[in-house]
Design an enzyme around this catalytic site. Structure first.
Site, PDB file in Angstrom:
ATOM      1  N   GLU A  31       0.896  -1.149  -0.123  1.00 25.33           N
ATOM      2  CA  GLU A  31       0.137  -0.047   0.003  1.00 25.33           C
ATOM      3  C   GLU A  31       0.908   1.017   0.028  1.00 25.33           C
ATOM      4  O   GLU A  31       0.533   2.317   0.537  1.00 25.33           O
ATOM      5  CB  GLU A  31      -0.901   0.050   1.203  1.00 25.33           C
TER       6      GLU A  31
HETATM    7  C1  FAD Z   1       2.303 -10.033   0.440  1.00 27.14           C
HETATM    8  C2  FAD Z   1       2.309  -8.846  -0.657  1.00 27.14           C
HETATM    9  C3  FAD Z   1       0.775  -8.328  -0.915  1.00 27.14           C
HETATM   10  C4  FAD Z   1       0.503  -7.446  -2.096  1.00 27.14           C
HETATM   11  N1  FAD Z   1      -0.822  -7.225  -2.145  1.00 27.14           N
HETATM   12  C5  FAD Z   1      -0.810  -6.485  -3.353  1.00 27.14           C
HETATM   13  C6  FAD Z   1      -2.138  -5.957  -3.910  1.00 27.14           C
HETATM   14  O1  FAD Z   1      -3.154  -6.807  -3.451  1.00 27.14           O
HETATM   15  N2  FAD Z   1      -2.386  -5.600  -5.022  1.00 27.14           N
HETATM   16  C7  FAD Z   1      -1.283  -4.798  -5.636  1.00 27.14           C
HETATM   17  O2  FAD Z   1      -1.424  -4.155  -6.448  1.00 27.14           O
HETATM   18  N3  FAD Z   1      -0.008  -4.871  -4.907  1.00 27.14           N
HETATM   19  C8  FAD Z   1       0.241  -5.721  -3.974  1.00 27.14           C
HETATM   20  N4  FAD Z   1       1.423  -5.807  -3.318  1.00 27.14           N
HETATM   21  C9  FAD Z   1       2.581  -4.938  -4.003  1.00 27.14           C
HETATM   22  C10 FAD Z   1       2.742  -3.731  -3.212  1.00 27.14           C
HETATM   23  O3  FAD Z   1       2.038  -2.974  -2.907  1.00 27.14           O
HETATM   24  C11 FAD Z   1       4.522  -3.271  -3.833  1.00 27.14           C
HETATM   25  O4  FAD Z   1       5.079  -4.331  -3.360  1.00 27.14           O
HETATM   26  C12 FAD Z   1       4.836  -1.921  -3.007  1.00 27.14           C
HETATM   27  O5  FAD Z   1       3.783  -1.101  -3.470  1.00 27.14           O
HETATM   28  C13 FAD Z   1       6.237  -1.800  -3.294  1.00 27.14           C
HETATM   29  O6  FAD Z   1       6.394  -1.993  -4.773  1.00 27.14           O
HETATM   30  P1  FAD Z   1       7.655  -2.616  -5.224  1.00 27.14           P
HETATM   31  O7  FAD Z   1       7.715  -3.947  -4.458  1.00 27.14           O
HETATM   32  O8  FAD Z   1       7.767  -2.809  -6.708  1.00 27.14           O
HETATM   33  O9  FAD Z   1       9.063  -1.938  -4.625  1.00 27.14           O
HETATM   34  P2  FAD Z   1       9.625  -0.540  -5.409  1.00 27.14           P
HETATM   35  O10 FAD Z   1       8.671   0.432  -6.093  1.00 27.14           O
HETATM   36  O11 FAD Z   1      10.551  -1.334  -6.545  1.00 27.14           O
HETATM   37  O12 FAD Z   1      10.525   0.057  -4.368  1.00 27.14           O
HETATM   38  C14 FAD Z   1      11.508  -0.412  -3.539  1.00 27.14           C
HETATM   39  C15 FAD Z   1      12.038   0.632  -2.592  1.00 27.14           C
HETATM   40  O13 FAD Z   1      12.356   1.726  -3.229  1.00 27.14           O
HETATM   41  C16 FAD Z   1      11.731   2.714  -2.675  1.00 27.14           C
HETATM   42  N5  FAD Z   1      11.168   3.813  -3.460  1.00 27.14           N
HETATM   43  C17 FAD Z   1      10.604   3.675  -4.597  1.00 27.14           C
HETATM   44  N6  FAD Z   1      10.471   4.609  -5.256  1.00 27.14           N
HETATM   45  C18 FAD Z   1      10.718   5.647  -4.418  1.00 27.14           C
HETATM   46  C19 FAD Z   1      10.776   7.020  -4.370  1.00 27.14           C
HETATM   47  N7  FAD Z   1      10.341   7.570  -5.594  1.00 27.14           N
HETATM   48  N8  FAD Z   1      11.344   7.959  -3.480  1.00 27.14           N
HETATM   49  C20 FAD Z   1      11.611   7.144  -2.364  1.00 27.14           C
HETATM   50  N9  FAD Z   1      11.901   5.776  -2.233  1.00 27.14           N
HETATM   51  C21 FAD Z   1      11.299   5.080  -3.313  1.00 27.14           C
HETATM   52  C22 FAD Z   1      10.535   2.121  -1.959  1.00 27.14           C
HETATM   53  O14 FAD Z   1       9.992   2.861  -0.638  1.00 27.14           O
HETATM   54  C23 FAD Z   1      10.727   0.983  -1.590  1.00 27.14           C
HETATM   55  O15 FAD Z   1      11.696   0.928  -0.034  1.00 27.14           O
HETATM   56  C24 FAD Z   1       1.680  -6.787  -2.381  1.00 27.14           C
HETATM   57  C25 FAD Z   1       2.999  -7.185  -2.121  1.00 27.14           C
HETATM   58  C26 FAD Z   1       3.193  -7.945  -1.178  1.00 27.14           C
HETATM   59  C27 FAD Z   1       4.736  -8.365  -1.041  1.00 27.14           C
END
Ligand code: FAD
Length: 596
Positions: free
Chosen positions: A441
């Protein structure tokens, strides 16, 4: 096996004595609601949480979900039956709109019930939780026909909902999403692409699953300006609105993950699945934000829920486990050792968790009251204030409460020593389950950026100014309340420090945006601490009044003692956050990327 007892007394204290649940009953929408009804709901909800959901928590963790060769997914033993009981007892429709079959109870009551679901079984609670968010999005963005078609079945729990944003290459940065939507020429669209990490994406508990999917209509602008939102049901509906032909959307795999094993986290493949636009073309994020904001509050609640259940088990253990002697001399002379609760360091961890949980609960319920007032007061000025507060508080509830809840849940695990690390006592599961709350989220760093970069400045900073005025008025009203002066002094000091941090960021964040980025998490924690201090001061006023009236209920002195701990031992964290913010970005950014 860990236990859970719903903190009904504390919930009642907040609803009826501190936060004015009864104010809501003057609105037409809640004219049939009263304190007795609310208490009866809490009582019934606590039974369902304690007797049905709690025993399934460990089962869900051990068994997890199973994907079969045909793409179907089976939930852990007992989940399907528990979900059936949940729907039959009307829990999924508790606060839903009566126009579509809901029971129309205040959200403030819903949040108390949801806290019980999430404490007792976080993985299970996500199925109805996500459905609730999808319902809100359809209510805001859907056509009258879409609402009539989907909402009654979703509110009754016959169908569940999901949220499909994330793709392999696109998480935080939704502008990069590739899932595509091609018009069929009849108002429907063919949706193709892959979504990952989709919670509750496939399961065996409901007759249909309503996926809300972000996709880009062919030819739409790049970036976030070209994203639309679609309803894609697992089963297309027949002429009577019942699940019919299978839509080509399927679960390709389920993730092996650290926690919430009872919730199916799916890779969802959309292969020209039929989808229906919600809201306007290219304006999908606006509607999806309704679901995301709802989910963010829900994730803050998950953090609190895990911290609460971890605390309850740690408190029982600390009174039972005997190791070492009290520093002041044996307390348990007839036994070989004293219970570990005599040790100040064990106390510190218990007190910190208790003081956080009770104020975090107050903050969540208070925020929820604002949502009820916004929707139902019919007072434009009040609705504007509520909207301002919810905008400001949502990142704090999501980011600060889950950051803190992780710390407190680990502290509770720590109280078990090595027995916390092994699976037998269940503390490991609370830590593992809770970990995701800081990530999904919008990871907590993103929440902090949202707060500092958008929410603070919105409408010329009106939200924080209004909150400051409210706190100033509260302080003026209680300035002569000598017996709780520590609370008022703490809150006043917090307000000053928060203002100093806000000014610093306004002055230095514009000239170098990295200053704002480097200080944003500290700022989110400062606002979190200040709002929890406000909650503690409000609770202290009520508790002290009861003591002064001669109440002999130990609940009230206990509130004062716990709140004092927060004011004296937790609130000083403000100083270190402020100092860190004022260093600016330089120490954070100085090292070349190659040196990491
Ligand atoms: C168990 C689980 C359930 C989930 N359920 C859902 C769901 O129901 N629906 C759905 O759509 N998604 C879902 N997700 C996805 C989840 O919302 C994402 O994993 C999350 O939003 C982060 O995206 P990412 O994993 O690609 O990380 P990234 O976007 O690659 O981020 C990696 C790190 O970099 C940081 N970062 C990235 N961009 C910036 C920035 N501009 N400034 C500062 N820091 C930054 C982030 O804070 C993070 O720490 C789920 C994930 C898991 C693991």
């Amino acid at each position: 096996m860990p236990s859970y007892k719903a903190p009904v007394r504390d919930m009642q204290f907040l609803l009826h004595e501190v936060l004015g649940f009864e104010d809501l009953t003057k609105y037409d929408a809640f004219s049939e609601v009263d304190a007795d009804l609310a208490d009866a709901v809490l009582e019934q909800a606590s039974k369902f949480a304690e007797e049905v959901l709690t025993p399934l928590n460990v089962v869900g963790d051990h068994e997890g979900c199973t994907r079969h060769a045909d793409g179907s997914v089976t939930t852990p033993t007992g989940f399907k039956d528990a979900y059936k009981q949940m729907t039959e007892n009307g829990w999924t429709s508790l606060s839903m709109d009566p126009e579509y079959g809901g029971q129309g109870m205040p959200g403030m009551l819903q949040i108390a019930a949801s806290e019980m679901w999430t404490s007792s079984n976080m993985a299970f609670a996500m199925y109805p939780g996500l459905t609730g968010g999808a319902i809100k999005a359809i209510q805001v963005g859907g056509t009258p026909e879409q609402k009539q078609t989907y909402l009654p079945k979703m509110m009754s729990g016959e169908w569940t909902g999901t949220m499909n944003l994330t793709e392999p290459h696109c998480g935080t940065d939704l502008g990069m999403l590739k899932t595509k939507a091609v018009p069929n020429g009849d108002g429907t669209y063919k949706i193709s692409g892959q979504k990952i990490f989709i919670s509750a994406g496939e399961h065996d508990m409901a007759d249909n699953i309503v996926h809300l999917v972000l996709a880009r209509i062919e030819g739409a602008p790049a970036g976030t300006k070209g994203i639309s939102l679609f309803i894609v049901p697992k089963f297309k509906l027949d002429e009577n609105g019942n699940p019919g032909e299978r839509n080509p959307v399927s679960c390709g795999s389920i993730e092996e993950k650290m926690g919430i094993h009872g919730n199916s986290t799916c890779v969802m493949n959309y292969d020209e699945a039929e989808g229906y636009l919600i809201g306007d073309e290219n304006k999908g994020l606006r509607v999806m934000f309704v679901m995301m904001n709802e989910a963010r509050i829900g994730v803050g609640l998950q953090g609190l829920g895990q911290s609460e259940v971890a605390y309850q088990n740690a408190a029982i253990y600390a009174k039972d486990r005997i190791q070492g002697r009290a520093l002041t001399g044996p307390q348990n002379a007839d036994k070989q050792a004293d219970p570990i609760i005599v040790h100040p360091d064990v106390r510190r961890m218990l007190m910190e968790t208790k003081a956080f949980n009770e104020a975090g609960r107050a903050l969540l319920y208070w925020a929820s009251k604002h949502e009820d007032m916004e929707k139902h007061s019919g007072d434009e000025k009040l609705a504007e204030k509520c909207d301002d507060y919810l905008g400001l508080l949502t990142p704090v509830v999501k980011g600060y409460l889950t950051d803190m809840s992780m710390k407190t849940t680990i502290d509770c695990q720590q109280i078990f020593g090595g027995h916390g690390f092994v699976e037998e006592w269940g503390m490991s599961q609370f830590v593992r389950d809770n970990r995701i709350a800081l990530i999904y989220e919008g990871a907590n760093g993103i929440q902090a950026l949202d707060l500092v970069g958008r929410k603070l400045a919105r409408n010329g900073g009106r939200a924080l100014m209004t909150l400051n005025q409210e706190i100033a008025a509260f302080l003026a009203e209680n300035k002569d309340n000598e017996s709780i002066s520590e609370f008022m002094d703490g809150l006043g000091g917090a307000q000053k420090k928060l203002t100093e941090a806000t000014m610093w960021l306004m002055q230095n964040g514009m000239s170098d945006p990295n200053n704002a980025g480097a200080g944003s998490v500290d700022y989110m924690h400062m606002l979190g601490l200040a709002t929890l201090a406000y909650m503690w001061a409000k609770m202290a006023v009520v508790a002290q009044a009861k003591i002064d009236e001669g109440s002999n209920d130990q609940f009230y002195p206990n509130k004062i003692i716990t709140g004092r701990y927060f004011m004296l031992r937790m609130l000083p964290m403000l100083d270190s956050h402020l100092a860190k913010i004022k260093t600016g970005a330089e120490p954070v950014m100085a090292l070349e990327a190659a040196a990491f």
